[in-house]
Design a protein around this motif. Structure first.
Motif, PDB file in Angstrom:
ATOM      1  N   ASP A  46       0.841  -1.187   0.000  1.00  0.00           N
ATOM      2  CA  ASP A  46       0.000   0.000   0.000  1.00  0.00           C
ATOM      3  C   ASP A  46       0.879   1.240   0.000  1.00  0.00           C
ATOM      4  O   ASP A  46       2.014   1.215   0.475  1.00  0.00           O
ATOM      5  CB  ASP A  46      -0.909  -0.008   1.226  1.00  0.00           C
ATOM      6  CG  ASP A  46      -1.880  -1.167   1.174  1.00  0.00           C
ATOM      7  OD1 ASP A  46      -2.586  -1.274   0.161  1.00  0.00           O
ATOM      8  OD2 ASP A  46      -1.894  -1.962   2.124  1.00  0.00           O
ATOM      9  N   VAL A  48       1.231   5.617   0.509  1.00  0.00           N
ATOM     10  CA  VAL A  48       0.765   6.947   0.898  1.00  0.00           C
ATOM     11  C   VAL A  48       1.657   7.922   0.143  1.00  0.00           C
ATOM     12  O   VAL A  48       2.868   7.955   0.350  1.00  0.00           O
ATOM     13  CB  VAL A  48       0.864   7.175   2.413  1.00  0.00           C
ATOM     14  CG1 VAL A  48       0.443   8.597   2.762  1.00  0.00           C
ATOM     15  CG2 VAL A  48      -0.001   6.170   3.156  1.00  0.00           C
ATOM     16  N   TYR A  91       1.142   7.207  11.061  1.00  0.00           N
ATOM     17  CA  TYR A  91       1.141   5.743  10.933  1.00  0.00           C
ATOM     18  C   TYR A  91       1.838   5.113  12.138  1.00  0.00           C
ATOM     19  O   TYR A  91       1.320   4.165  12.746  1.00  0.00           O
ATOM     20  CB  TYR A  91       1.832   5.341   9.625  1.00  0.00           C
ATOM     21  CG  TYR A  91       2.052   3.848   9.487  1.00  0.00           C
ATOM     22  CD1 TYR A  91       0.999   2.993   9.196  1.00  0.00           C
ATOM     23  CD2 TYR A  91       3.327   3.303   9.652  1.00  0.00           C
ATOM     24  CE1 TYR A  91       1.196   1.618   9.076  1.00  0.00           C
ATOM     25  CE2 TYR A  91       3.537   1.932   9.534  1.00  0.00           C
ATOM     26  CZ  TYR A  91       2.469   1.096   9.249  1.00  0.00           C
ATOM     27  OH  TYR A  91       2.668  -0.250   9.138  1.00  0.00           O
ATOM     28  N   LYS A  92       2.994   5.675  12.494  1.00  0.00           N
ATOM     29  CA  LYS A  92       3.735   5.145  13.635  1.00  0.00           C
ATOM     30  C   LYS A  92       2.921   5.277  14.927  1.00  0.00           C
ATOM     31  O   LYS A  92       2.865   4.354  15.746  1.00  0.00           O
ATOM     32  CB  LYS A  92       5.077   5.888  13.787  1.00  0.00           C
ATOM     33  CG  LYS A  92       6.180   5.207  13.006  1.00  0.00           C
ATOM     34  CD  LYS A  92       7.397   6.054  12.744  1.00  0.00           C
ATOM     35  CE  LYS A  92       8.230   6.476  13.906  1.00  0.00           C
ATOM     36  NZ  LYS A  92       9.352   7.338  13.447  1.00  0.00           N
ATOM     37  N   LYS A 101      -6.558   0.784  10.997  1.00  0.00           N
ATOM     38  CA  LYS A 101      -7.725   0.060  10.494  1.00  0.00           C
ATOM     39  C   LYS A 101      -7.305  -1.265   9.886  1.00  0.00           C
ATOM     40  O   LYS A 101      -8.011  -2.252   9.973  1.00  0.00           O
ATOM     41  CB  LYS A 101      -8.439   0.900   9.426  1.00  0.00           C
ATOM     42  CG  LYS A 101      -9.389   1.928   9.994  1.00  0.00           C
ATOM     43  CD  LYS A 101     -10.146   2.635   8.870  1.00  0.00           C
ATOM     44  CE  LYS A 101     -10.956   3.784   9.422  1.00  0.00           C
ATOM     45  NZ  LYS A 101     -11.431   4.677   8.364  1.00  0.00           N
ATOM     46  N   GLN A 102      -6.149  -1.257   9.197  1.00  0.00           N
ATOM     47  CA  GLN A 102      -5.652  -2.488   8.583  1.00  0.00           C
ATOM     48  C   GLN A 102      -4.232  -2.732   9.080  1.00  0.00           C
ATOM     49  O   GLN A 102      -3.271  -2.413   8.388  1.00  0.00           O
ATOM     50  CB  GLN A 102      -5.684  -2.366   7.061  1.00  0.00           C
ATOM     51  CG  GLN A 102      -7.088  -2.228   6.491  1.00  0.00           C
ATOM     52  CD  GLN A 102      -7.337  -0.898   5.800  1.00  0.00           C
ATOM     53  OE1 GLN A 102      -6.409  -0.231   5.378  1.00  0.00           O
ATOM     54  NE2 GLN A 102      -8.593  -0.507   5.689  1.00  0.00           N
ATOM     55  N   ARG A 105      -1.156  -4.226   7.095  1.00  0.00           N
ATOM     56  CA  ARG A 105      -0.619  -3.616   5.880  1.00  0.00           C
ATOM     57  C   ARG A 105       0.745  -2.988   6.160  1.00  0.00           C
ATOM     58  O   ARG A 105       1.054  -2.629   7.288  1.00  0.00           O
ATOM     59  CB  ARG A 105      -1.567  -2.530   5.353  1.00  0.00           C
ATOM     60  CG  ARG A 105      -2.966  -3.018   5.075  1.00  0.00           C
ATOM     61  CD  ARG A 105      -2.991  -4.008   3.912  1.00  0.00           C
ATOM     62  NE  ARG A 105      -4.364  -4.424   3.601  1.00  0.00           N
ATOM     63  CZ  ARG A 105      -5.156  -3.824   2.719  1.00  0.00           C
ATOM     64  NH1 ARG A 105      -4.737  -2.776   2.057  1.00  0.00           N
ATOM     65  NH2 ARG A 105      -6.377  -4.259   2.505  1.00  0.00           N
ATOM     66  N   PRO A 107       2.516  -0.063   4.533  1.00  0.00           N
ATOM     67  CA  PRO A 107       2.526   1.012   3.533  1.00  0.00           C
ATOM     68  C   PRO A 107       3.910   1.615   3.316  1.00  0.00           C
ATOM     69  O   PRO A 107       4.741   1.624   4.218  1.00  0.00           O
ATOM     70  CB  PRO A 107       1.584   2.058   4.137  1.00  0.00           C
ATOM     71  CG  PRO A 107       1.630   1.811   5.602  1.00  0.00           C
ATOM     72  CD  PRO A 107       1.818   0.339   5.760  1.00  0.00           C
TER      73      PRO A 107
ATOM     74  N   GLU B  59       3.256  10.563  18.509  1.00  0.00           N
ATOM     75  CA  GLU B  59       4.544  10.933  17.929  1.00  0.00           C
ATOM     76  C   GLU B  59       4.775  12.430  18.091  1.00  0.00           C
ATOM     77  O   GLU B  59       3.866  13.241  17.899  1.00  0.00           O
ATOM     78  CB  GLU B  59       4.562  10.579  16.434  1.00  0.00           C
ATOM     79  CG  GLU B  59       4.637   9.097  16.164  1.00  0.00           C
ATOM     80  CD  GLU B  59       5.981   8.484  16.577  1.00  0.00           C
ATOM     81  OE1 GLU B  59       7.027   9.036  16.205  1.00  0.00           O
ATOM     82  OE2 GLU B  59       5.963   7.443  17.272  1.00  0.00           O
ATOM     83  N   ALA B  79      -3.791  11.687   7.275  1.00  0.00           N
ATOM     84  CA  ALA B  79      -3.577  10.259   7.498  1.00  0.00           C
ATOM     85  C   ALA B  79      -4.620   9.707   8.458  1.00  0.00           C
ATOM     86  O   ALA B  79      -4.928   8.517   8.427  1.00  0.00           O
ATOM     87  CB  ALA B  79      -2.166  10.009   8.023  1.00  0.00           C
ATOM     88  N   ASP B 206      -9.481   8.991   5.692  1.00  0.00           N
ATOM     89  CA  ASP B 206      -8.092   8.935   6.130  1.00  0.00           C
ATOM     90  C   ASP B 206      -7.216   8.189   5.129  1.00  0.00           C
ATOM     91  O   ASP B 206      -7.613   7.183   4.565  1.00  0.00           O
ATOM     92  CB  ASP B 206      -7.998   8.298   7.518  1.00  0.00           C
ATOM     93  CG  ASP B 206      -8.793   7.006   7.628  1.00  0.00           C
ATOM     94  OD1 ASP B 206      -9.919   6.970   7.100  1.00  0.00           O
ATOM     95  OD2 ASP B 206      -8.289   6.042   8.221  1.00  0.00           O
ATOM     96  N   MET B 207      -6.009   8.693   4.957  1.00  0.00           N
ATOM     97  CA  MET B 207      -5.092   8.114   3.978  1.00  0.00           C
ATOM     98  C   MET B 207      -4.588   6.732   4.394  1.00  0.00           C
ATOM     99  O   MET B 207      -4.036   6.012   3.581  1.00  0.00           O
ATOM    100  CB  MET B 207      -3.897   9.041   3.751  1.00  0.00           C
ATOM    101  CG  MET B 207      -4.255  10.335   3.046  1.00  0.00           C
ATOM    102  SD  MET B 207      -2.840  11.080   2.200  1.00  0.00           S
ATOM    103  CE  MET B 207      -1.801  11.541   3.572  1.00  0.00           C
ATOM    104  N   LEU B 208      -4.755   6.387   5.665  1.00  0.00           N
ATOM    105  CA  LEU B 208      -4.274   5.087   6.115  1.00  0.00           C
ATOM    106  C   LEU B 208      -5.347   3.990   6.024  1.00  0.00           C
ATOM    107  O   LEU B 208      -5.139   2.878   6.474  1.00  0.00           O
ATOM    108  CB  LEU B 208      -3.728   5.173   7.542  1.00  0.00           C
ATOM    109  CG  LEU B 208      -2.490   6.069   7.710  1.00  0.00           C
ATOM    110  CD1 LEU B 208      -2.064   6.147   9.167  1.00  0.00           C
ATOM    111  CD2 LEU B 208      -1.330   5.595   6.852  1.00  0.00           C
ATOM    112  N   ASP B 209      -6.494   4.345   5.440  1.00  0.00           N
ATOM    113  CA  ASP B 209      -7.494   3.319   5.133  1.00  0.00           C
ATOM    114  C   ASP B 209      -7.257   2.874   3.693  1.00  0.00           C
ATOM    115  O   ASP B 209      -7.730   3.504   2.749  1.00  0.00           O
ATOM    116  CB  ASP B 209      -8.904   3.890   5.302  1.00  0.00           C
ATOM    117  CG  ASP B 209      -9.977   2.848   4.962  1.00  0.00           C
ATOM    118  OD1 ASP B 209      -9.601   1.724   4.569  1.00  0.00           O
ATOM    119  OD2 ASP B 209     -11.164   3.170   5.091  1.00  0.00           O
ATOM    120  N   PHE B 210      -6.512   1.797   3.534  1.00  0.00           N
ATOM    121  CA  PHE B 210      -6.067   1.409   2.195  1.00  0.00           C
ATOM    122  C   PHE B 210      -7.163   0.738   1.381  1.00  0.00           C
ATOM    123  O   PHE B 210      -7.000   0.521   0.188  1.00  0.00           O
ATOM    124  CB  PHE B 210      -4.813   0.534   2.300  1.00  0.00           C
ATOM    125  CG  PHE B 210      -3.702   1.244   3.023  1.00  0.00           C
ATOM    126  CD1 PHE B 210      -3.059   2.323   2.426  1.00  0.00           C
ATOM    127  CD2 PHE B 210      -3.333   0.875   4.304  1.00  0.00           C
ATOM    128  CE1 PHE B 210      -2.056   3.002   3.086  1.00  0.00           C
ATOM    129  CE2 PHE B 210      -2.330   1.551   4.977  1.00  0.00           C
ATOM    130  CZ  PHE B 210      -1.693   2.617   4.369  1.00  0.00           C
TER     131      PHE B 210
END
Lengths: 318, 407
Positions: A46, A48, A91-92, A101-102, A105, A107, B59, B79, B206-210
């Protein structure tokens, strides 16, 4: 680290992960779309993505359409790198907190910018991202000019090129400064990986992109992107121009690991004279007048010297 | 490793910066992307210390400029998580471009602005010129008059900003040094109560929902740009005020502390009133009380919500007042002050016969004293008695040199 995608041949590769649509507004013959497809197709993971303001951005996300079948963001001219760095931080954070959510994955975080967005206005932002060693890749689509705004010089524009803000004229041969050594500057951040790539050498490119994507930390990629409009050549000749760039060693292909270990990754069997590279482009046409021919000689000397430098760096292993 | 919680006393002695930092901690912000600038630095320093003490799990990204700070916030918000930062003055000026991008992309972000003068001449002290500079950037803007309010409004700002109907970033202003560095007793919420009030972040686009890739920050030219901006403006005017009231009410239920978009003091029967923001509100309230003892029916209007500007409530509050002073803590560079303009705009098409005058005060940290306000109320009363402005419409308060007055 995820498993690297296996690629058998160009035909399979070219359609293997369609996340950048052919439906876009880029000029016929533009190398940007080729490079972007090569970068995205190098992985099945995936993505970003961010794009700085520029040709790629204005031609691929004009509401209500998008050419991107992957998460994508554009903020401004200078901060595509930091947008991706912010997303990577999120993300971290969400991974730590168990709120993805996943969660299975893996990315990859990639920002694209032209040379104007990268060598000039976005320079500080990229430097910051590289210094902080975000787990991301920054790809320059280096067409050596502000193409989106109609052909102004950037600090990547090479000496002797005629650009709209450094036009060749009665008393000028165009751009007077040498191209900025972005690879050297980025490598000096001691990032894990920096590489120069060209779309014609797709296997070399895929190898480097895959290496970069599987590197933990900041990765810088400089991709030569011939611009049919501003370099002034026939749209069908994009790959020919790219061949001339790499085979004349004007745009040598190499990588720098951890800021010091330099590897040359492509050695042309027959090195093409720089003159041939220059002659193929309208932006250098005036250099072939008698009074400017010395510049072509200087060009060749500069390219030779740089090649020797790269070779010595490679030999020295430092 | 889970993060640790803090046992807070019911009342802690905090300055405005630390109060804001504590609110960010309790909201368990996912990403703080920041760059230090006086007088806001202590907010991100506080957050950094919380991080190093395992009191937050998010973070913390120390970037290389304020422009990058907000750029990182935008990427992080897109994100899909809770995001905050802080800045002031020159930093806000550098950040200004990205403020429009954050609001235009409808991304919830909370920004603490610790109000400070804009250079030149260089000055680190309080005025509202930075707040005024970004007033049209599409952000919701709250104004805190004290450390307590800086704490409370941060918690409130997350709720309003992240609401899916709102989806707009929010600023919490506080006065540089005057609020940010003045320690006062602050009533606290427990970590659990504060987090429960703010709530778990609910991502949207959100960008992290692929499974659902999204494109953020598109280009729109004349064919769509107007619709986007008009919709955003309409939502800000129509949806946000009601949402703010809703969250204010919920906060009151939880804490007993009541907030209003327009904070009225002695306004029920006021003949003369001062409209102002920040720490001046408290000074004005005290003087208004003293003026009442002298027989002058003085009131104070403190602006809690700067954007969206509460036009209706301001009009309703001021309609029967005879003389009103708008106190602007920014030199408008060839115009009336923002507050003057907004108040005039609120009342122009009403039957109000209010006499409105504008005062520029407190630039670069210059004190607004009780004496200034006594003189001001006296002047307002004289205007009210005469039924007309006896002085110029725009004046300065407490500046050395020739008497400066305009219009």
């Amino acid at each position: 680290m995820s498993e690297m995608k296996k690629i058998k041949n160009l035909k399979e590769f070219s359609t293997s992960a369609d996340r950048f649509e052919g439906a876009n507004l880029l000029c016929p013959g533009c190398a940007h779309s080729i490079i972007v497809r090569e970068v995205l197709n190098a992985t099945n993971d995936d993505l970003v993505l961010a794009a700085s303001t520029g040709c790629l951005e204005v031609c691929t996300a004009v509401y209500p359409y998008t050419s991107w079948d992957a998460s994508w963001i554009h903020i401004g001219f200078e901060n595509g790198s930091t947008a991706v760095a912010g997303a990577e931080a999120m993300y971290k954070a969400l991974k730590t907190k168990g709120r993805l959510k996943q969660p299975d994955r893996n990315p990859k975080f990639i920002a694209f910018g032209g040379d104007g967005a990268s060598y000039d206005i976005g320079f500080q932002w990229i430097s910051g991202c590289m210094e902080r060693n975000h787990d991301m890749m920054y790809v320059v689509l280096d067409n050596e000019v502000y193409a989106n705004t109609g052909g102004q010089r950037s600090s990547s524009t090479p000496i002797g090129a005629s650009a709209t803000t450094t036009p060749a004229g009665k008393i000028s041969y165009g751009e007077t400064r040498n191209k900025k050594d972005m690879m050297g500057i980025m490598a000096a951040h001691n990032i894990p990986y920096a590489a120069q790539v060209a779309p014609n050498k797709w296997k070399d490119m895929v190898k480097k992109i895959q290496h970069g994507m599987n590197t933990e930390g900041a990765v810088f990629i400089n991709a030569v992107s011939p611009c049919t409009t501003e370099w002034k050549f026939d749209p069908k000749d994009t790959m020919h121009l790219t061949d001339l760039a790499t085979d004349s060693l004007v745009f040598p292909l190499y990588e720098i690991i951890d800021g010091h270990e330099l590897n040359i990754t492509y050695r042309p069997k027959n090195v093409v004279p720089v003159e041939e590279y220059l002659a193929a482009q309208g932006r250098f046409r005036h250099l072939f007048k008698d009074e400017y021919k010395y510049l072509i000689k200087e060009w060749q000397e500069r390219v030779d010297k740089n090649w020797e430098y790269l070779n010595r760096r490679e030999e020295a292993r430092v | 490793m889970a993060f640790d919680k803090l046992e807070l006393n019911e009342i802690e002695v905090w300055d405005g910066n630390y109060a804001a930092a504590q609110a960010l901690r309790q909201a368990q912000v996912d990403v703080v992307s920041a760059y230090p600038i006086t007088p806001s630095t202590a907010i991100v320093e506080g957050y950094a210390k919380f991080k190093s003490d395992n009191l937050v799990e998010g973070e913390f990204v120390m970037v290389e400029s304020e422009h990058a700070a907000m750029s990182g916030c935008i990427g992080a918000a897109a994100a899909g998580g809770r995001v905050a930062t802080a800045t002031a003055s020159q930093g806000l000026a550098l950040m200004a471009e990205t403020l429009y991008q954050a609001s235009g992309m409808r991304l919830p972000i909370v920004l603490n602005i610790v109000n400070r003068a804009l250079a030149a001449p260089l000055n680190v002290n309080c005025d509202h010129s930075d707040m005024y500079m970004v007033r049209d950037s599409g952000w919701i803007q709250f104004d805190a008059f004290s450390p307590q309010e800086a704490y409370d409004l941060n918690l409130i700002a997350f709720r309003v900003s992240e609401d899916h109907e709102v989806r707009l970033p929010a600023i919490v202003n506080q006065d540089g040094f005057l609020t940010s560095h003045t320690a006062q007793g602050v009533h606290t919420l427990s970590d659990d109560a504060a987090f429960n009030f703010v709530g778990e972040y609910k991502p949207m686009n959100d960008m992290l929902d692929f499974e659902h890739p999204v494109t953020h920050g598109v280009q729109t030219e004349e064919d769509w740009h107007f619709e986007h901006k008009a919709r955003q403006h309409a939502d800000t005017m129509n949806i946000v005020p009601g949402k703010i009231d809703e969250v204010f009410a919920e906060f009151e239920k939880l804490t007993g502390r009541k907030y209003n978009q327009v904070e009225k003091y002695n306004m029920d029967d006021a003949d003369v009133a001062v409209v102002c923001m920040g720490t001046s509100v408290e000074t004005a309230r005290e003087v208004a009380g003293e003026m009442r003892e002298k027989g002058i029916k003085a009131g104070v209007v403190g602006l809690r919500v700067v954007r969206p500007f509460p036009f209706m409530e301001i009009a309703e509050t001021l309609k029967d007042v005879k003389a009103v002073a708008a106190l602007d803590r920014s030199a408008p560079g060839g115009a009336a002050g923002m507050l003057f303009n907004e108040i005039a705009g609120s009342l122009f098409n009403t039957d109000s016969k209010m006499l409105l005058s504008g005062y520029i005060y407190g630039l670069g940290g210059r004190d607004l004293t009780k004496k200034h306000l006594v003189d001001l109320y006296t002047e307002l009363q004289a205007n009210a008695d005469a039924g007309k402005l006896l002085t110029k419409q725009q004046q300065f308060i407490g500046v050395r040199g020739p008497k400066l007055a305009f219009l």
